[in-house]
Design an enzyme around this catalytic site. Structure first.
Site, PDB file in Angstrom:
ATOM      1  N   ALA A  32      16.155 -16.779  -6.912  1.00  0.00           N
ATOM      2  CA  ALA A  32      17.504 -16.287  -6.591  1.00  0.00           C
ATOM      3  C   ALA A  32      17.335 -14.971  -5.817  1.00  0.00           C
ATOM      4  CB  ALA A  32      18.366 -16.120  -7.834  1.00  0.00           C
ATOM      5  N   LEU A  33      16.585 -15.081  -4.732  1.00  0.00           N
ATOM      6  CA  LEU A  33      16.110 -13.890  -4.022  1.00  0.00           C
ATOM      7  C   LEU A  33      17.246 -13.122  -3.340  1.00  0.00           C
ATOM      8  CD1 LEU A  33      12.819 -15.319  -2.444  1.00  0.00           C
ATOM      9  CD2 LEU A  33      13.159 -14.182  -4.661  1.00  0.00           C
ATOM     10  N   HIS A  37      14.301  -8.135  -3.727  1.00  0.00           N
ATOM     11  CA  HIS A  37      13.044  -8.876  -3.610  1.00  0.00           C
ATOM     12  C   HIS A  37      12.453  -8.696  -2.209  1.00  0.00           C
ATOM     13  CE1 HIS A  37      15.147 -11.467  -6.764  1.00  0.00           C
ATOM     14  NE2 HIS A  37      14.059 -11.067  -7.384  1.00  0.00           N
ATOM     15  N   ASP A 150      13.589  -2.404 -12.544  1.00  0.00           N
ATOM     16  CA  ASP A 150      13.160  -2.694 -13.914  1.00  0.00           C
ATOM     17  C   ASP A 150      12.095  -1.662 -14.289  1.00  0.00           C
ATOM     18  OD1 ASP A 150      14.543  -5.414 -14.489  1.00  0.00           O
ATOM     19  OD2 ASP A 150      13.714  -5.606 -12.494  1.00  0.00           O
ATOM     20  N   SER A 185      20.743  -7.719  -7.967  1.00  0.00           N
ATOM     21  CA  SER A 185      20.150  -8.418  -9.097  1.00  0.00           C
ATOM     22  C   SER A 185      20.556  -9.877  -8.997  1.00  0.00           C
ATOM     23  CB  SER A 185      20.693  -7.822 -10.409  1.00  0.00           C
ATOM     24  OG  SER A 185      20.471  -8.713 -11.475  1.00  0.00           O
TER      25      SER A 185
HETATM   26  P1  AMP Z   1      13.240 -10.763 -10.879  1.00  0.00           P
HETATM   27  O1  AMP Z   1      13.239 -11.926  -9.941  1.00  0.00           O
HETATM   28  O2  AMP Z   1      14.595 -10.286 -11.265  1.00  0.00           O
HETATM   29  O3  AMP Z   1      12.295 -10.962 -12.048  1.00  0.00           O
HETATM   30  O4  AMP Z   1      12.631  -9.552 -10.064  1.00  0.00           O
HETATM   31  C1  AMP Z   1      11.375  -9.666  -9.409  1.00  0.00           C
HETATM   32  C2  AMP Z   1      10.966  -8.292  -8.975  1.00  0.00           C
HETATM   33  O5  AMP Z   1      11.942  -7.761  -8.091  1.00  0.00           O
HETATM   34  C3  AMP Z   1      10.833  -7.309 -10.153  1.00  0.00           C
HETATM   35  O6  AMP Z   1       9.676  -6.503  -9.943  1.00  0.00           O
HETATM   36  C4  AMP Z   1      12.105  -6.506 -10.041  1.00  0.00           C
HETATM   37  O7  AMP Z   1      11.987  -5.192 -10.562  1.00  0.00           O
HETATM   38  C5  AMP Z   1      12.312  -6.468  -8.539  1.00  0.00           C
HETATM   39  N1  AMP Z   1      13.723  -6.186  -8.212  1.00  0.00           N
HETATM   40  C6  AMP Z   1      14.809  -6.822  -8.707  1.00  0.00           C
HETATM   41  N2  AMP Z   1      15.942  -6.261  -8.220  1.00  0.00           N
HETATM   42  C7  AMP Z   1      15.552  -5.241  -7.425  1.00  0.00           C
HETATM   43  C8  AMP Z   1      16.256  -4.280  -6.630  1.00  0.00           C
HETATM   44  N3  AMP Z   1      17.589  -4.249  -6.560  1.00  0.00           N
HETATM   45  N4  AMP Z   1      15.529  -3.378  -5.932  1.00  0.00           N
HETATM   46  C9  AMP Z   1      14.172  -3.388  -5.990  1.00  0.00           C
HETATM   47  N5  AMP Z   1      13.448  -4.281  -6.700  1.00  0.00           N
HETATM   48  C10 AMP Z   1      14.126  -5.191  -7.417  1.00  0.00           C
END
Ligand code: AMP
Length: 285
Positions: A32-33, A37, A150, A185
């Site tokens: 769900a990029l 990401h 995170d 997010s």
């Molecule tokens: P996730 O797919 O939510 O597990 O996130 C994958 C990676 O993307 C993790 O290292 C998150 O901290 C990072 N991430 C998620 N949202 C953001 C954002 N808004 N800004 C920067 N990095 C993010």
């Protein structure tokens, strides 16, 4: 762009890659990029020669079954985005591939497990630690990229790789935000219209708190007034709003001039749980 679903295929591609490219960068995601990401992927592209992105919704890091089952899946769209970003390899394993049998061990992070995310999501860091350890062993990257969004997770992963000498450099990329300040997010996709309108309040609160702390207001006063405002908003349920000292994440009651701190917040908006943070006295590159 190579798309690989199986561990054996991943290993065989990467064996070849290792002899050809000086460095491999890994960006672990749950799909769900979004722009957050993409910032990690762009950092990986600029700092490493071959970029691997993993997409795996890790069941063992969810403490609510419903949250796992409802986690957004936009795979086709994700692959298009990744192609445009010229990612070299996407690893999309099935749950069976990553967990052919139950993992008979657990990881504990004593300074984190009872704190903030660790406290409100029991077992979360165990699940994160196990999947990240697996991905790091499978890909063996030189660098791995995580988001400041995170923050506690980034520190837990640092502990893991330093504590167990993984030999990978962890790069933390600053949080990317929508125009109204809401941190990107995957869960934002599931916010209703009314909740989406309220969601920027989290970052607004963090920014106001930081400003007031820098203007020498006491944390007790800042926390009290801002918490009261948030508690006045229907459909927002504050879970925590804390000032922590970095790097150990101890909850503190005031800032000292010579250390780094973070303001961390978590709230439920309807069914959706959002987190955010703001660092005080720290300027990531
Ligand atoms: P996730 O797919 O939510 O597990 O996130 C994958 C990676 O993307 C993790 O290292 C998150 O901290 C990072 N991430 C998620 N949202 C953001 C954002 N808004 N800004 C920067 N990095 C993010």
């Amino acid at each position: 762009m190579k798309i690989v679903k199986e561990i054996e295929a991943l290993k065989s591609v990467l064996n070849h890659v290792r002899g050809t490219f000086p460095s491999i960068g890994l960006v672990p995601t749950m799909g769900a990029l979004h722009q957050g990401h993409l910032a990690l992927i762009r950092a990986a592209k600029s700092q490493s020669d071959y970029v691997v992105v993993s997409i795996f919704v890790n069941p063992i890091q969810f403490n609510q079954v419903k949250d796992f089952e409802n986690y957004p899946n936009t795979l086709e769209f994700d692959l298009e985005l990744l192609k445009k970003e010229m990612v070299d390899l996407v690893f999309i394993p099935s749950t069976k591939e990553i967990y052919p049998k139950q993992v008979g061990l657990s990881l504990s992070f004593p300074n984190f497990d009872n704190m903030l995310e660790g406290k409100f999501r029991p077992g979360h860091f165990n699940g994160v630690g196990i999947v990240v350890a697996k991905l790091l062993h499978l890909v063996q990257p030189d660098l791995a990229f995580f988001g400041q969004k995170d923050l506690q997770q980034a520190y837990v992963i640092n502990l893991l790789v330093e504590g167990l000498s993984f030999g990978v450099k962890i790069v933390v990329v600053p949080t990317v935000r929508e125009e109204d300040g809401l941190a990107f997010s995957s869960r934002n996709l599931r916010l209703g219209l009314a909740e989406r309108k309220i969601a920027p309040k989290l970052y607004e609160t963090l920014s106001l708190a930081k400003k007031r702390l820098l203007h020498k207001k006491t944390w007790q006063e800042v926390k009290r007034t801002l918490t009261k405002e948030l508690e006045g908003i229907d459909s927002l349920k504050l879970e925590y709003f804390e000032l922590v000292r970095l790097p150990d994440f101890v909850i503190v009651q005031h800032c000292a001039a010579d250390a780094e701190f973070a303001l961390c917040i978590a709230a439920h908006l309807g069914d959706i749980r959002l987190i955010d943070n703001e660092i005080i006295g720290f300027h990531p590159e």
